[in-house]
Design an enzyme around this catalytic site. Sequence first.
Site, PDB file in Angstrom:
ATOM      1  N   CYS A 332       0.789  -1.236   0.000  1.00  0.00           N
ATOM      2  CA  CYS A 332       0.000   0.000   0.000  1.00  0.00           C
ATOM      3  C   CYS A 332       0.829   1.300   0.000  1.00  0.00           C
ATOM      4  O   CYS A 332       0.512   2.207  -0.784  1.00  0.00           O
ATOM      5  CB  CYS A 332      -1.019  -0.008   1.137  1.00  0.00           C
ATOM      6  SG  CYS A 332      -0.604  -0.960   2.577  1.00  0.00           S
ATOM      7  N   ARG A 361       7.176 -11.448   5.224  1.00  0.00           N
ATOM      8  CA  ARG A 361       6.855 -11.220   6.627  1.00  0.00           C
ATOM      9  C   ARG A 361       7.579 -12.261   7.472  1.00  0.00           C
ATOM     10  O   ARG A 361       7.572 -13.448   7.136  1.00  0.00           O
ATOM     11  CB  ARG A 361       5.341 -11.285   6.869  1.00  0.00           C
ATOM     12  CG  ARG A 361       4.598 -10.155   6.164  1.00  0.00           C
ATOM     13  CD  ARG A 361       3.105 -10.182   6.393  1.00  0.00           C
ATOM     14  NE  ARG A 361       2.441  -9.185   5.561  1.00  0.00           N
ATOM     15  CZ  ARG A 361       1.127  -9.047   5.457  1.00  0.00           C
ATOM     16  NH1 ARG A 361       0.322  -9.854   6.150  1.00  0.00           N
ATOM     17  NH2 ARG A 361       0.610  -8.115   4.674  1.00  0.00           N
ATOM     18  N   GLN A 379       0.785 -11.098  -3.226  1.00  0.00           N
ATOM     19  CA  GLN A 379      -0.607 -10.682  -3.060  1.00  0.00           C
ATOM     20  C   GLN A 379      -1.171 -10.222  -4.405  1.00  0.00           C
ATOM     21  O   GLN A 379      -0.486  -9.531  -5.165  1.00  0.00           O
ATOM     22  CB  GLN A 379      -0.707  -9.523  -2.064  1.00  0.00           C
ATOM     23  CG  GLN A 379      -0.481  -9.917  -0.617  1.00  0.00           C
ATOM     24  CD  GLN A 379      -0.666  -8.730   0.312  1.00  0.00           C
ATOM     25  OE1 GLN A 379      -0.173  -7.640   0.048  1.00  0.00           O
ATOM     26  NE2 GLN A 379      -1.388  -8.944   1.394  1.00  0.00           N
ATOM     27  N   ASP A 381      -2.841  -7.775  -5.107  1.00  0.00           N
ATOM     28  CA  ASP A 381      -3.145  -6.565  -4.346  1.00  0.00           C
ATOM     29  C   ASP A 381      -3.587  -5.438  -5.276  1.00  0.00           C
ATOM     30  O   ASP A 381      -3.151  -5.364  -6.427  1.00  0.00           O
ATOM     31  CB  ASP A 381      -1.884  -6.143  -3.594  1.00  0.00           C
ATOM     32  CG  ASP A 381      -2.184  -5.405  -2.316  1.00  0.00           C
ATOM     33  OD1 ASP A 381      -3.365  -5.208  -2.010  1.00  0.00           O
ATOM     34  OD2 ASP A 381      -1.226  -5.031  -1.624  1.00  0.00           O
ATOM     35  N   HIS A 383      -5.128  -1.051  -4.962  1.00  0.00           N
ATOM     36  CA  HIS A 383      -5.599   0.075  -4.156  1.00  0.00           C
ATOM     37  C   HIS A 383      -6.357   1.034  -5.061  1.00  0.00           C
ATOM     38  O   HIS A 383      -5.895   1.385  -6.151  1.00  0.00           O
ATOM     39  CB  HIS A 383      -4.418   0.778  -3.473  1.00  0.00           C
ATOM     40  CG  HIS A 383      -3.740  -0.114  -2.480  1.00  0.00           C
ATOM     41  ND1 HIS A 383      -2.695  -0.948  -2.835  1.00  0.00           N
ATOM     42  CD2 HIS A 383      -3.984  -0.331  -1.165  1.00  0.00           C
ATOM     43  CE1 HIS A 383      -2.321  -1.637  -1.773  1.00  0.00           C
ATOM     44  NE2 HIS A 383      -3.074  -1.282  -0.750  1.00  0.00           N
ATOM     45  N   LYS A 463     -13.136  -3.133   7.464  1.00  0.00           N
ATOM     46  CA  LYS A 463     -12.955  -3.971   6.284  1.00  0.00           C
ATOM     47  C   LYS A 463     -14.100  -4.956   6.121  1.00  0.00           C
ATOM     48  O   LYS A 463     -14.812  -5.280   7.069  1.00  0.00           O
ATOM     49  CB  LYS A 463     -11.631  -4.738   6.372  1.00  0.00           C
ATOM     50  CG  LYS A 463     -11.532  -5.661   7.580  1.00  0.00           C
ATOM     51  CD  LYS A 463     -10.204  -6.412   7.597  1.00  0.00           C
ATOM     52  CE  LYS A 463     -10.110  -7.343   8.815  1.00  0.00           C
ATOM     53  NZ  LYS A 463      -8.919  -8.203   8.765  1.00  0.00           N
ATOM     54  N   HIS A 509      -8.141  -0.467   0.138  1.00  0.00           N
ATOM     55  CA  HIS A 509      -7.210  -1.592   0.015  1.00  0.00           C
ATOM     56  C   HIS A 509      -8.040  -2.819  -0.347  1.00  0.00           C
ATOM     57  O   HIS A 509      -9.036  -3.105   0.324  1.00  0.00           O
ATOM     58  CB  HIS A 509      -6.498  -1.877   1.338  1.00  0.00           C
ATOM     59  CG  HIS A 509      -5.802  -0.704   1.943  1.00  0.00           C
ATOM     60  ND1 HIS A 509      -4.421  -0.636   2.064  1.00  0.00           N
ATOM     61  CD2 HIS A 509      -6.279   0.446   2.489  1.00  0.00           C
ATOM     62  CE1 HIS A 509      -4.086   0.500   2.662  1.00  0.00           C
ATOM     63  NE2 HIS A 509      -5.202   1.170   2.926  1.00  0.00           N
TER      64      HIS A 509
END
Length: 637
Positions: A332, A361, A379, A381, A383, A463, A509
Amino acid sequence: MPIVTLPDNTLKTYVHPVSVLNVAEEIGRRLAEAALCSRVNGRLVDLDYRITEDASLVIITDKDKEGVEVLRHSTAHLLAQAVKHLFPTAQVTIGPVIEDGFYYDFAFERAFTPEDLLAIEKEMHALAKQNIPIVRRELPREEAIQFFQKQGEKYKCEIIEGLSDRLVSLYHQGDFTDLCRGPHVRATGKLKVFKLIKVAGAYWRGDPKNAMLQRIYGTAWAKEDDLKAYLFRLEEAEKRDHRKIGKRLHLFHFQEEAPGMVFWHDKGWTLYQQIVGAIREFLKAHHYQEVHTPLILDKSLWVKSGHWEKFRAEMFTTTSEEHAFAIKPMNCPCHIQIFNQGVRSYRDLPIRLAEFGSCHRNEPSGALHGLMRVREFTQDDAHIFCTEEQIQTEVSAFIDLVFLVYKRFGFCDVGLKLSTRPLSRVGSDDLWDKAEQALQVALEHKGLTWQLAPGEGAFYGPKIDFSLKDSLGRVWQCGTLQVDFSMPERLGAKYIAEDNSRQRPVMLHRAICGSLERFIGVLLEHTAGHLPLWLSPIQMVVSTITDNQIEYAKKVVAQLKTRGIRVVADLRNEKIGYKIREHTLQCIPFLGVVGDKEVQTGTISVRLQNAENWGPISVAEFTHRFDLAMTNFKMEE
């Protein structure tokens, strides 16, 4: 004179305080016998709880989820009592309810064996048959500590010392006493259907610096049939373990030199790329811009975004030229850097930036679990930068997209959960009010069924989580959508509004699969390795019966490859039955065989994974049927 309001709004008035059990008995004998606990003014309590003032009351039985959880928690106490009977020097720690069961952690000088588990379970059944009353009492905090000190239970003392409560509750059942908030069933006779599953190691309070304990897992149910069904699911889950499937199908492996990081083999990487390609098609259709951002960024960016404070312990770090860097744990902050390049106008919004971003991670080694929990992952992912007025439209469009993608992969049973503000968070309450309302209104407008999860939102915003139910009925949380007013402000994101003022965009997100590695693990277990045709790394194998067909087999394979079919030839000098069995175990959808007859007629004999036999057909006919199968699959979306 308390007045008790029942769920059907019936009122019952009493001259004196009354126990929940008394109320249940007055309603009916069957209800009283079935009752396990109750909810008084929204709070879960024992049946012996005395109602002293006006209250709403719900009687809970084993037909309720909460009732089954009380059965499981009471069975955890039964487990602890049995362990203390058989192993008096063992110390008890904690024993919570988990999904489909419970566990209890013990400190003991040696490892529990499978034989020990059988003995413990036998003792549990013996204690249950005694129908021992389970009685709650409260003690001042210091008295409770003294009580457990005399029992030699140092872990219980440590737990109480960490509590701020003036009074703590204990539960007694015969010669065993445990620290617990409750509620519990009234007697051990209610605990009839249970099974101990396994024993594993666990650090006290989950900290590797603390002592290693032994965790005994168990399950408990209201009915014997429910237990049998659960044990069957466990057996099936063991067969479907994605790690076993991955090894059998030669998809991936792990090794000690790279803990929690995947070595993708050719077939596994083909599967991976098929998934990425499918998601990429959906992203293009929904007007996302695909981007790519650096893997390592300066610490200062993570401090500004708030991630350093919240997730420092989970981040891999490095230094270069006296600068501190972090390997990104999420994408992000990077996407905001792209948004911040140049002047953005309200006419540009919404801007949807997507990335198949590699993240790292530092998960504890004990938590790593195949593809399901890794240290390096990708991910899917994205945004979305939009105005407040555009939130509803964007949330609604994303929900539609999620359901489309999941259906493409064969998941049609999707659960939704709205998670609201946690105690530890950034941003004002006004912003949180706006964000939470935006998600709730979008869900309501879609007419979807969803659950509320108070306090489970991200530190920067509420979320919606999307969960898949697999073929064994297990639920996997994969997708998420989070509304964030705070990070754009922290990282200086602005756009020019219609009135020429500078405004902060709202940042959504969102991820559909979440970790692609984990999603592949879920998919492999859902399908037991029998992937749909469009995802199969190898869609067809052409096997020869003798060496006489080698050149013809190569020619057939070349023809099929020109049609985009993922096909290989098996030219080994092995019996055809052996080849077919091997490729069947490899879950390959189409098994082609060529012998002298097929060479002479220019055909291939084709059988399917489900044992359906197409017999000898031309290459052109096979490609026609193959294309039809692929087309039909896409039409099912």
